[in-house]
Enzyme design. Structure first.
Site, mmCIF file in Angstrom:
data_model
loop_
_atom_site.group_PDB
_atom_site.id
_atom_site.type_symbol
_atom_site.label_atom_id
_atom_site.label_comp_id
_atom_site.label_asym_id
_atom_site.label_seq_id
_atom_site.Cartn_x
_atom_site.Cartn_y
_atom_site.Cartn_z
ATOM 1 N N GLY A 20 0.801 -0.979 -0.008
ATOM 2 C CA GLY A 20 0.113 0.019 -0.019
ATOM 3 C C GLY A 20 1.099 1.152 0.042
ATOM 4 O O GLY A 20 0.291 2.386 0.357
ATOM 5 N N ILE A 25 -1.105 7.419 3.093
ATOM 6 C CA ILE A 25 -0.043 7.238 4.177
ATOM 7 C C ILE A 25 1.101 6.722 3.691
ATOM 8 O O ILE A 25 2.359 7.163 4.004
ATOM 9 C CB ILE A 25 -0.693 6.450 5.365
ATOM 10 C CG1 ILE A 25 -2.061 7.059 5.729
ATOM 11 C CG2 ILE A 25 0.295 6.266 6.431
ATOM 12 C CD1 ILE A 25 -2.829 6.235 6.907
ATOM 13 N N GLY A 26 0.950 5.705 2.921
ATOM 14 C CA GLY A 26 2.137 5.005 2.348
ATOM 15 C C GLY A 26 3.074 5.755 1.256
ATOM 16 O O GLY A 26 4.438 5.833 1.654
ATOM 17 N N LEU A 92 0.312 -1.617 4.784
ATOM 18 C CA LEU A 92 -0.716 -0.812 4.615
ATOM 19 C C LEU A 92 -1.674 -1.105 3.715
ATOM 20 O O LEU A 92 -2.870 -0.457 3.783
ATOM 21 C CB LEU A 92 -0.161 0.597 4.339
ATOM 22 C CG LEU A 92 0.442 1.341 5.572
ATOM 23 C CD1 LEU A 92 1.430 0.765 5.934
ATOM 24 C CD2 LEU A 92 0.806 2.790 5.098
ATOM 25 N N THR A 96 -10.548 0.664 2.350
ATOM 26 C CA THR A 96 -10.428 1.430 3.581
ATOM 27 C C THR A 96 -11.671 2.148 3.849
ATOM 28 O O THR A 96 -11.826 2.927 4.893
ATOM 29 C CB THR A 96 -9.374 2.339 3.443
ATOM 30 O OG1 THR A 96 -9.523 3.350 2.465
ATOM 31 C CG2 THR A 96 -8.107 1.864 3.289
ATOM 32 N N SER A 138 -6.637 -0.120 12.710
ATOM 33 C CA SER A 138 -7.379 1.121 12.865
ATOM 34 C C SER A 138 -8.071 1.164 14.248
ATOM 35 O O SER A 138 -8.339 0.027 14.835
ATOM 36 C CB SER A 138 -8.625 1.107 11.721
ATOM 37 O OG SER A 138 -9.423 1.907 12.201
ATOM 38 N N TYR A 197 -15.729 -3.185 7.784
ATOM 39 C CA TYR A 197 -13.964 -2.752 7.761
ATOM 40 C C TYR A 197 -13.493 -2.964 9.092
ATOM 41 O O TYR A 197 -12.387 -3.487 9.083
ATOM 42 C CB TYR A 197 -14.079 -1.374 7.504
ATOM 43 C CG TYR A 197 -12.763 -0.621 7.458
ATOM 44 C CD1 TYR A 197 -11.653 -0.916 6.967
ATOM 45 C CD2 TYR A 197 -12.621 0.496 8.530
ATOM 46 C CE1 TYR A 197 -10.496 -0.268 6.852
ATOM 47 C CE2 TYR A 197 -11.377 0.970 8.652
ATOM 48 C CZ TYR A 197 -10.337 0.756 8.055
ATOM 49 O OH TYR A 197 -9.029 1.218 8.023
ATOM 50 N N ASN A 226 -8.560 9.020 12.766
ATOM 51 C CA ASN A 226 -8.814 9.724 11.323
ATOM 52 C C ASN A 226 -7.401 10.313 11.039
ATOM 53 O O ASN A 226 -7.119 11.431 11.508
ATOM 54 C CB ASN A 226 -10.028 10.546 11.648
ATOM 55 C CG ASN A 226 -11.232 9.665 11.375
ATOM 56 O OD1 ASN A 226 -11.481 9.054 12.502
ATOM 57 N ND2 ASN A 226 -12.045 9.971 10.513
ATOM 58 N N ARG A 265 -14.363 13.511 16.188
ATOM 59 C CA ARG A 265 -13.453 12.560 15.673
ATOM 60 C C ARG A 265 -12.032 12.903 16.237
ATOM 61 O O ARG A 265 -11.684 14.116 16.638
ATOM 62 C CB ARG A 265 -13.373 12.416 14.168
ATOM 63 C CG ARG A 265 -14.438 11.938 13.580
ATOM 64 C CD ARG A 265 -14.277 10.230 13.993
ATOM 65 N NE ARG A 265 -15.361 9.663 13.186
ATOM 66 C CZ ARG A 265 -16.547 9.380 13.878
ATOM 67 N NH1 ARG A 265 -16.769 9.795 15.014
ATOM 68 N NH2 ARG A 265 -17.453 8.606 13.006
HETATM 69 N N1 NAD Z 1 -6.453 7.197 6.312
HETATM 70 C C1 NAD Z 1 -7.060 6.787 7.699
HETATM 71 O O1 NAD Z 1 -7.527 7.600 8.252
HETATM 72 C C2 NAD Z 1 -6.640 5.432 8.283
HETATM 73 C C3 NAD Z 1 -7.152 5.249 9.581
HETATM 74 C C4 NAD Z 1 -7.116 3.822 10.162
HETATM 75 C C5 NAD Z 1 -6.249 2.895 9.525
HETATM 76 N N2 NAD Z 1 -5.867 3.262 8.323
HETATM 77 C C6 NAD Z 1 -5.299 2.082 7.636
HETATM 78 O O2 NAD Z 1 -4.025 2.536 6.765
HETATM 79 C C7 NAD Z 1 -3.601 2.038 5.725
HETATM 80 C C8 NAD Z 1 -3.513 3.045 4.592
HETATM 81 O O3 NAD Z 1 -4.650 3.795 4.598
HETATM 82 P P1 NAD Z 1 -4.757 5.077 3.731
HETATM 83 O O4 NAD Z 1 -5.539 6.180 4.311
HETATM 84 O O5 NAD Z 1 -3.192 5.297 3.175
HETATM 85 O O6 NAD Z 1 -5.563 4.539 2.472
HETATM 86 P P2 NAD Z 1 -5.177 4.398 0.629
HETATM 87 O O7 NAD Z 1 -6.531 4.063 0.159
HETATM 88 O O8 NAD Z 1 -4.866 5.735 0.246
HETATM 89 O O9 NAD Z 1 -4.106 3.496 0.519
HETATM 90 C C9 NAD Z 1 -4.092 2.097 0.411
HETATM 91 C C10 NAD Z 1 -3.255 1.735 -0.695
HETATM 92 O O10 NAD Z 1 -3.419 0.211 -0.883
HETATM 93 C C11 NAD Z 1 -3.496 0.033 -2.122
HETATM 94 N N3 NAD Z 1 -4.343 -1.286 -2.417
HETATM 95 C C12 NAD Z 1 -5.858 -1.441 -2.198
HETATM 96 N N4 NAD Z 1 -6.248 -2.628 -2.301
HETATM 97 C C13 NAD Z 1 -4.880 -3.198 -2.535
HETATM 98 C C14 NAD Z 1 -4.584 -4.724 -3.157
HETATM 99 N N5 NAD Z 1 -5.609 -5.396 -3.317
HETATM 100 N N6 NAD Z 1 -3.455 -5.055 -3.279
HETATM 101 C C15 NAD Z 1 -2.452 -4.071 -3.263
HETATM 102 N N7 NAD Z 1 -2.641 -2.906 -2.965
HETATM 103 C C16 NAD Z 1 -3.712 -2.561 -2.703
HETATM 104 C C17 NAD Z 1 -4.007 0.933 -2.903
HETATM 105 O O11 NAD Z 1 -3.863 1.188 -4.176
HETATM 106 C C18 NAD Z 1 -3.490 2.434 -1.991
HETATM 107 O O12 NAD Z 1 -2.263 2.905 -2.593
HETATM 108 C C19 NAD Z 1 -4.868 1.166 5.602
HETATM 109 O O13 NAD Z 1 -4.553 -0.284 5.965
HETATM 110 C C20 NAD Z 1 -5.928 1.550 6.201
HETATM 111 O O14 NAD Z 1 -6.889 0.541 6.872
HETATM 112 C C21 NAD Z 1 -6.024 4.505 7.850
#
Ligand code: NAD
Length: 371
Positions: A20, A25-26, A92, A96, A138, A197, A226, A265
């Site tokens: 990810g 975030i990544g 990651l 989501t 999360s 989720y 968040n 939040r």
């Molecule tokens: N953003 C938030 O508020 C938040 C809060 C709690 C937890 N998280 C966790 O943090 C992590 C990153 O979240 P984010 O906000 O950067 O989300 P995001 O959707 O921007 O990033 C997720 C990445 O995963 C990739 N992805 C999705 N499905 C995939 C698959 N099948 N195979 C390979 N890659 C895949 C997407 O292309 C994307 O680049 C997630 O695990 C999410 O559950 C995020």
């Protein structure tokens, strides 16, 4: 973004796999890693809902390798691990959207649960497994989170029922119907996910705990609140309420504020989260029990929306408190972040005001460059 000076960067000797790693975030994490880590491998499917159709990886520089691959593809994971022998894995990649997870149950389970299972299998089959895996979990695993009963004990209220919400009564109540007082949620609260989720994120934690047991690979579980900030997809309608608000404000639309506007939040700025991830990769003894990553500060959705309207130069009354609601949404979410301070020597640096200004500047630039 504040790049850590090289002397402060603790992961210089690591080869790092980021699933990810092209996401919100990544990609901020990879920007931090690329200058100093020995090698960074981005493993990402470039999900069209997040990146748009036909997206490609940005040029990240010589020591970043990008693999367009699906987390459900065990062969691709095995190649990533055997070719690059990562010493540290950030997991990651995930679906989501809390609301969307009800409509796409099997997809959320396949990607979040099945993908994590494939990752663990690939790690277990590796001849040189990493020293540590860090999971982006999360706050959704807590469901409604911690509330305090009259006798001072912590309780988790049952999910609010549809009839209650339809009647405009949004406050979590105890069994006798008394309104409950929200308090910051500590990691010791038993998990009680209130959405598909949330259930998949909890399952990721359980699978990693059980799947890595007996291996030399340590596990760090971070539970994000968040996360917001520059780079969050402005096109994905399913995640990131503050990005969605920015897009709507810049398009001249009226904001639909759910419930009575008093949903609370804990908004944590993305660069604070990246710093927590780096520290989780490096800390001497982070422990295997979960660690909350949040601002620790409550913010109402209405107040935050009004501030965004103001700093984006929109009429400050361009919102409607609609009373709309979504089943599975929770009312109040704030983290107790004492454990993160203690175990990771981490605390948030960005106030909500400073973070929202950075988000608004970025959203404005994005809107003008896409015209
Ligand atoms: N953003 C938030 O508020 C938040 C809060 C709690 C937890 N998280 C966790 O943090 C992590 C990153 O979240 P984010 O906000 O950067 O989300 P995001 O959707 O921007 O990033 C997720 C990445 O995963 C990739 N992805 C999705 N499905 C995939 C698959 N099948 N195979 C390979 N890659 C895949 C997407 O292309 C994307 O680049 C997630 O695990 C999410 O559950 C995020």
């Amino acid at each position: 973004m504040r790049d850590l000076p090289a002397e402060e960067f603790p992961l210089t000797g690591d080869r790092i796999l980021v699933t990810g790693g092209a996401g919100f975030i990544g990609s901020r994490l990879v920007r931090q890693l690329r200058a100093s880590a020995e090698k960074t491998v981005v493993f990402d499917s470039l999900h069209p809902q997040v990146h748009g159709e036909g997206a490609t990886f940005p040029d990240e520089g010589a020591n970043v390798i990008c693999m367009k691959a699906d987390i459900r593809d065990g062969d691709a994971l095995r190649s990533a691990i055997s070719d690059h022998t990562p010493t540290l894995v950030y997991h990651l990649a995930a679906e989501t959207g809390t609301g969307q997870s009800y409509d796409l149950i099997s997809r959320y389970c396949d990607v979040n649960v099945g993908g994590t299972a494939r990752l663990i299998e690939a790690l277990r089959q590796s001849r040189s497994p990493p020293r540590r895996v860090v999971l982006a979990s999360s706050r959704a695993v807590y469901g409604e989170g911690a509330f305090q009963a009259d006798d001072g004990s912590l309780i988790i209220p049952a999910s609010r029922r549809e009839e209650q919400l339809k009647a405009g009564d949004f406050v979590p109540r105890d069994l006798a119907g008394r309104a409950l007082r929200p308090v910051p949620t500590p990691e010791s609260l038993p998990p009680a996910p209130a959405s598909i989720y949330g259930s998949t994120k909890l399952m990721q934690e359980y699978l990693l705990e059980q799947g890595l047991a007996g291996m030399a690979t340590e596990l760090v579980l971070l539970r994000f609140q968040n996360v917001y900030g520059p780079g969050q997809s402005l096109r994905n309608p399913y995640t990131g309420v503050l990005s969605i608000f920015c897009s709507q404000i810049l398009a001249g639309r009226t904001l639909n504020i759910f419930e009575d506007g008093e949903i609370v939040r804990d908004f944590v700025f993305v660069d604070d989260v990246v710093e927590a991830l780096v520290k989780a990769g490096a800390a001497a003894a982070p422990g295997s029990t979960p660690i909350n990553i949040g601002s620790g500060t409550p913010a109402s959705i209405l107040g935050t929306a009004q501030f965004l309207l103001k700093i984006l130069g929109a009429p400050e009354d361009r919102f409607l408190i609609s009373g709309d609601f979504r089943i599975g949404d929770i009312r109040h979410s704030v983290a107790d972040i004492a454990r993160a301070c203690e175990r990771l020597n981490w605390q948030p640096r960005f106030s909500l005001k400073k973070g929202l200004e950075a988000l608004a500047d970025w959203a404005r630039q994005e809107a003008s460059s896409s015209r």
